[in-house]
Write a protein that holds these residues in place. Structure first.
Motif, PDB file in Angstrom:
ATOM      1  N   ILE A  53       0.849  -1.189   0.000  1.00 35.19           N
ATOM      2  CA  ILE A  53       0.000   0.000   0.000  1.00 35.19           C
ATOM      3  C   ILE A  53       0.887   1.242   0.000  1.00 35.19           C
ATOM      4  CG2 ILE A  53      -1.870  -1.153   1.235  1.00 35.19           C
ATOM      5  CD1 ILE A  53      -0.945   0.297   3.773  1.00 35.19           C
ATOM      6  N   THR A  54       0.302   2.361  -0.415  1.00 31.71           N
ATOM      7  CA  THR A  54       0.995   3.639  -0.378  1.00 31.71           C
ATOM      8  C   THR A  54       0.384   4.488   0.722  1.00 31.71           C
ATOM      9  OG1 THR A  54       1.483   3.581  -2.744  1.00 31.71           O
ATOM     10  CG2 THR A  54       1.601   5.726  -1.658  1.00 31.71           C
ATOM     11  N   VAL A  55       1.215   4.934   1.644  1.00 31.21           N
ATOM     12  CA  VAL A  55       0.763   5.755   2.764  1.00 31.21           C
ATOM     13  C   VAL A  55       1.249   7.178   2.537  1.00 31.21           C
ATOM     14  CG1 VAL A  55       0.822   6.096   5.251  1.00 31.21           C
ATOM     15  CG2 VAL A  55       0.878   3.776   4.305  1.00 31.21           C
ATOM     16  N   ASN A  56       0.331   8.126   2.488  1.00 27.05           N
ATOM     17  CA  ASN A  56       0.672   9.527   2.252  1.00 27.05           C
ATOM     18  C   ASN A  56       0.506  10.346   3.534  1.00 27.05           C
ATOM     19  OD1 ASN A  56       1.108   9.353  -0.651  1.00 27.05           O
ATOM     20  ND2 ASN A  56      -1.113   9.058  -0.811  1.00 27.05           N
ATOM     21  N   PRO A  57       1.325  11.375   3.702  1.00 19.27           N
ATOM     22  CA  PRO A  57       1.128  12.259   4.855  1.00 19.27           C
ATOM     23  C   PRO A  57      -0.225  12.945   4.780  1.00 19.27           C
ATOM     24  CG  PRO A  57       3.270  12.635   3.818  1.00 19.27           C
ATOM     25  CD  PRO A  57       2.468  11.787   2.882  1.00 19.27           C
ATOM     26  N   GLU A  58      -0.808  13.232   5.935  1.00 14.02           N
ATOM     27  CA  GLU A  58      -2.073  13.952   5.980  1.00 14.02           C
ATOM     28  C   GLU A  58      -2.050  14.964   7.112  1.00 14.02           C
ATOM     29  OE1 GLU A  58      -4.574  10.489   6.146  1.00 14.02           O
ATOM     30  OE2 GLU A  58      -4.686  10.543   8.332  1.00 14.02           O
ATOM     31  N   ARG A  59      -2.696  16.106   6.861  1.00 13.93           N
ATOM     32  CA  ARG A  59      -2.644  17.226   7.811  1.00 13.93           C
ATOM     33  C   ARG A  59      -4.038  17.538   8.341  1.00 13.93           C
ATOM     34  NH1 ARG A  59       0.292  21.929   5.216  1.00 13.93           N
ATOM     35  NH2 ARG A  59      -1.497  21.913   3.818  1.00 13.93           N
ATOM     36  N   PHE A  60      -4.081  17.860   9.647  1.00 15.36           N
ATOM     37  CA  PHE A  60      -5.303  18.303  10.303  1.00 15.36           C
ATOM     38  C   PHE A  60      -5.030  19.665  10.929  1.00 15.36           C
ATOM     39  CE2 PHE A  60      -5.470  13.760  10.117  1.00 15.36           C
ATOM     40  CZ  PHE A  60      -6.799  13.445   9.885  1.00 15.36           C
ATOM     41  N   VAL A  61      -5.816  20.652  10.561  1.00 10.93           N
ATOM     42  CA  VAL A  61      -5.711  21.990  11.140  1.00 10.93           C
ATOM     43  C   VAL A  61      -6.813  22.109  12.186  1.00 10.93           C
ATOM     44  CG1 VAL A  61      -5.813  24.468  10.694  1.00 10.93           C
ATOM     45  CG2 VAL A  61      -4.746  22.933   9.020  1.00 10.93           C
ATOM     46  N   LEU A  62      -6.436  22.336  13.442  1.00  9.41           N
ATOM     47  CA  LEU A  62      -7.393  22.278  14.541  1.00  9.41           C
ATOM     48  C   LEU A  62      -8.573  23.223  14.335  1.00  9.41           C
ATOM     49  CD1 LEU A  62      -8.238  21.229  17.305  1.00  9.41           C
ATOM     50  CD2 LEU A  62      -6.741  22.947  18.355  1.00  9.41           C
ATOM     51  N   SER A  63      -8.317  24.456  13.919  1.00 11.45           N
ATOM     52  CA  SER A  63      -9.418  25.413  13.738  1.00 11.45           C
ATOM     53  C   SER A  63     -10.410  24.916  12.699  1.00 11.45           C
ATOM     54  CB  SER A  63      -8.867  26.781  13.344  1.00 11.45           C
ATOM     55  OG  SER A  63      -8.122  26.701  12.134  1.00 11.45           O
ATOM     56  N   SER A  64      -9.912  24.304  11.632  1.00 13.22           N
ATOM     57  CA  SER A  64     -10.802  23.778  10.589  1.00 13.22           C
ATOM     58  C   SER A  64     -11.571  22.559  11.090  1.00 13.22           C
ATOM     59  CB  SER A  64      -9.990  23.405   9.344  1.00 13.22           C
ATOM     60  OG  SER A  64      -9.364  24.542   8.792  1.00 13.22           O
ATOM     61  N   VAL A  65     -10.892  21.714  11.887  1.00 13.00           N
ATOM     62  CA  VAL A  65     -11.556  20.539  12.462  1.00 13.00           C
ATOM     63  C   VAL A  65     -12.725  20.966  13.334  1.00 13.00           C
ATOM     64  CG1 VAL A  65     -11.292  18.652  14.116  1.00 13.00           C
ATOM     65  CG2 VAL A  65      -9.535  19.029  12.376  1.00 13.00           C
ATOM     66  N   LEU A  66     -12.495  21.951  14.203  1.00 13.23           N
ATOM     67  CA  LEU A  66     -13.554  22.412  15.100  1.00 13.23           C
ATOM     68  C   LEU A  66     -14.703  23.047  14.334  1.00 13.23           C
ATOM     69  CD1 LEU A  66     -11.367  23.928  17.984  1.00 13.23           C
ATOM     70  CD2 LEU A  66     -12.365  21.639  17.840  1.00 13.23           C
ATOM     71  N   ASP A  67     -14.367  23.816  13.310  1.00 12.73           N
ATOM     72  CA  ASP A  67     -15.414  24.435  12.489  1.00 12.73           C
ATOM     73  C   ASP A  67     -16.248  23.381  11.777  1.00 12.73           C
ATOM     74  OD1 ASP A  67     -14.667  26.969  13.224  1.00 12.73           O
ATOM     75  OD2 ASP A  67     -13.503  27.379  11.409  1.00 12.73           O
ATOM     76  N   ARG A  68     -15.588  22.403  11.199  1.00 16.01           N
ATOM     77  CA  ARG A  68     -16.303  21.376  10.439  1.00 16.01           C
ATOM     78  C   ARG A  68     -17.197  20.523  11.345  1.00 16.01           C
ATOM     79  NH1 ARG A  68     -15.844  19.089   5.343  1.00 16.01           N
ATOM     80  NH2 ARG A  68     -14.109  20.492   4.864  1.00 16.01           N
ATOM     81  N   LEU A  69     -16.700  20.228  12.548  1.00 15.35           N
ATOM     82  CA  LEU A  69     -17.489  19.413  13.479  1.00 15.35           C
ATOM     83  C   LEU A  69     -18.529  20.237  14.233  1.00 15.35           C
ATOM     84  CD1 LEU A  69     -14.749  17.094  15.068  1.00 15.35           C
ATOM     85  CD2 LEU A  69     -16.272  16.602  13.146  1.00 15.35           C
ATOM     86  N   GLY A  70     -18.334  21.551  14.264  1.00 11.74           N
ATOM     87  CA  GLY A  70     -19.264  22.409  14.989  1.00 11.74           C
ATOM     88  C   GLY A  70     -19.131  22.289  16.486  1.00 11.74           C
ATOM     89  N   VAL A  71     -17.880  22.146  16.971  1.00 11.18           N
ATOM     90  CA  VAL A  71     -17.635  22.013  18.403  1.00 11.18           C
ATOM     91  C   VAL A  71     -16.477  22.915  18.813  1.00 11.18           C
ATOM     92  CG1 VAL A  71     -18.466  19.630  18.483  1.00 11.18           C
ATOM     93  CG2 VAL A  71     -16.022  20.078  18.089  1.00 11.18           C
ATOM     94  N   THR A  72     -16.330  23.103  20.123  1.00  8.22           N
ATOM     95  CA  THR A  72     -15.179  23.804  20.670  1.00  8.22           C
ATOM     96  C   THR A  72     -14.099  22.774  20.990  1.00  8.22           C
ATOM     97  OG1 THR A  72     -15.931  23.593  22.955  1.00  8.22           O
ATOM     98  CG2 THR A  72     -16.706  25.526  21.704  1.00  8.22           C
ATOM     99  N   ARG A  73     -12.919  23.257  21.326  1.00 10.84           N
ATOM    100  CA  ARG A  73     -11.865  22.309  21.711  1.00 10.84           C
ATOM    101  C   ARG A  73     -12.261  21.555  22.977  1.00 10.84           C
ATOM    102  NH1 ARG A  73      -6.305  23.830  24.373  1.00 10.84           N
ATOM    103  NH2 ARG A  73      -5.676  21.747  25.030  1.00 10.84           N
ATOM    104  N   GLU A  74     -12.879  22.231  23.934  1.00 12.19           N
ATOM    105  CA  GLU A  74     -13.315  21.544  25.141  1.00 12.19           C
ATOM    106  C   GLU A  74     -14.314  20.440  24.811  1.00 12.19           C
ATOM    107  OE1 GLU A  74     -15.501  22.386  29.445  1.00 12.19           O
ATOM    108  OE2 GLU A  74     -14.572  24.042  28.347  1.00 12.19           O
TER     109      GLU A  74
END
Length: 333
Positions: free
Chosen positions: A202-223
Motif C-alpha cells: 500500500i501507499t501511505v501519504n502524509p495527511e494534515r489536520f488543522v485544529l481550527s478547521s476541524v472544530l469548524d467542520r465538526l461544529g464544536v469547541t476544543r473543550e
C-alpha cells in the motif's frame, strides 16, 4: 492507542505531498519509535538486530527517515515522553498485557509456520525499553537533531511548541495532539511511502489536520472535542462501551455529555482528564539547534556496535553532510 475519533475526522484531513511539508516538525518520539519497531522487521516478524541480539529497527528508522526529512526541507525535533499521569497507569498495564499476549501468539504462529500471522503478532508485541530510548538519544545527538524531554506527555509538549510559534506542526499517528491543542497535526510522516500491510503493498501519504478547521467542520469547541475523546476513550480513561466517534459527537453537540457520564459511569469524574488535556505539564526549557552530523561517530556507532552496512550509512549521510562538492547542512535550512 490514542483516541479513536478517526471516523469523525475523515472529512477534516488534507492529503499532502512532501512539497507541502517544509518547516520545523515536533515529532512525538515514542510514537515514531513504535512505528519504526513495528514496521521495520523481518518477514517472520523478527526485528532487525545486531550480532549480539540487540534490537536495531529503531536506529534504522531514525537514520533513514531523518535523512529523508532533511532532504525534503523538514527540520525535525524529537520530543520524548516524561512521567505519565497517575490515571494513565491502568492503560499502561493493559498495554503490557496485550504485548505479552501478542508475544506468545507470535511464538505460536512461528511454530505453525504462519508467517503472515507471525508478523502481525510480532508488530503488536512491540515494546520500548531503556536500550531503545538511550540508543535513540545517542543517534539523534550524533545526527545533530535536537531532542526535547517533555515533563509528561510528549504530544502535549509538541502541541505547546506549535502553539508557541517556534514549530510548524506536530507529528504523531494519534489524534490526541488535537485534544492537547496542537494548531496543526501531521500524520503518517514517519510511515509514509510504500509498505506491506496484510499481505499487500500500500501507499501511505502524509495527511494534515488543522485544529481550527476541524472544530469548524465538526461544529464544536476544543473543550467539546476533549469531551468526545473522553466518551470514546483516551489513554487516560476507557470510555463508555458502545460509544464511538459519531455517537459521541451527537451527544456533545446536544449538551448531554455530563448526563451520559452520570448515567453510564456514575463513579467517574471526567474533570481531571479534561483539565489534563487543557493544561498539561509542559516546559519552555529547550533549545532548537540543528548541527552537521558527526559522520565518523555515526559510523562508529551504527557500523561498529550495531552491524549496519557502512556503505549504506555513509551513502545516507552524504546527503546532509558537509562535502566540498555538495551543499552544507546550513543550506538545507
Amino acid at each position: 492507542m490514542g483516541v479513536a475519533i478517526r471516523d469523525i475526522l475523515a472529512d477534516c484531513k488534507e492529503t499532502l505531498t512532501w512539497g507541502d511539508l517544509p518547516g520545523i516538525a515536533a515529532v512525538d518520539a515514542h510514537n515514531a519509535l513504535y512505528q519504526f519497531l513495528s514496521i521495520i522487521r523481518q518477514p517472520d516478524g523478527t526485528p532487525l538486530m545486531n550480532g549480539a541480539g540487540r534490537v536495531t529497527s529503531h536506529l534504522s528508522g531514525i537514520l533513514f527517515r531523518t535523512v529523508n526529512f532533511l532532504e525534503k526541507g523538514i527540520k525535525p525535533v524529537f520530543v520524548f515522553d516524561g512521567k505519565p499521569p497517575e490515571f494513565k497507569q491502568e492503560t499502561i498495564e493493559q498495554r503490557r498485557e496485550v504485548r505479552n499476549r501478542a508475544n506468545e501468539a507470535w511464538k505460536a504462529a512461528l511454530k505453525e509456520g504462519d508467517m503472515e500471522e507471525a508478523y502481525k503478532q510480532a508488530s503488536a508485541s512491540t515494546r520500548i525499553d531503556r536500550h531503545i530510548i538511550e540508543s535513540s538519544h545517542e543517534l539523534l545527538d550524533l545526527l545533530g537533531i535536537p531532542v526535547v524531554q517533555a515533563p509528561s506527555e510528549g504530544e502535549a509538549q509538541a502541541a505547546h511548541m506549535v502553539r508557541s510559534g517556534g514549530v510548524t506542526y506536530a507529528v504523531s499517528q494519534d489524534y490526541d495532539s488535537l485534544l492537547f491543542g496542537s494548531p496543526v497535526l501531521v500524520r503518517n510522516l514517519t510511515v509514509s511511502g510504500r509498505r506491506k500491510a496484510r499481505g499487500r503493498t500500500i501507499t501511505v501519504n502524509p495527511e494534515r489536520f488543522v485544529l481550527s478547521s476541524v472544530l469548524d467542520r465538526l461544529g464544536v469547541t476544543r473543550e467539546q472535542l476533549i469531551e468526545i475523546g473522553i466518551l470514546v476513550g483516551t489513554d487516560f480513561n476507557p470510555g463508555i462501551r458502545g460509544v464511538g466517534g459519531k455517537t459521541a459527537l451527537k451527544v456533545v453537540r446536544s449538551g448531554e455529555f455530563e448526563s451520559l457520564i452520570a448515567e453510564k459511569q456514575p463513579d467517574f469524574d471526567p474533570g481531571p482528564i479534561r483539565e489534563f488535556f487543557q493544561n498539561p505539564p509542559i516546559t519552555d526549557d529547550y533549545a532548537l539547534e540543528w548541527r552537521t552530523p558527526d559522520v565518523e561517530r555515526v559510523v562508529e556507532m551504527l557500523c561498529g556496535r550495531y552491524d549496519f552496512s557502512e556503505d549504506r550509512v555513509r551513502n545516507a549521510l552524504t546527503k546532509v553532510s558537509v562535502k566540498a562538492t555538495q551543499k552544507t547542512l546550513d543550506a538545507w535550512f
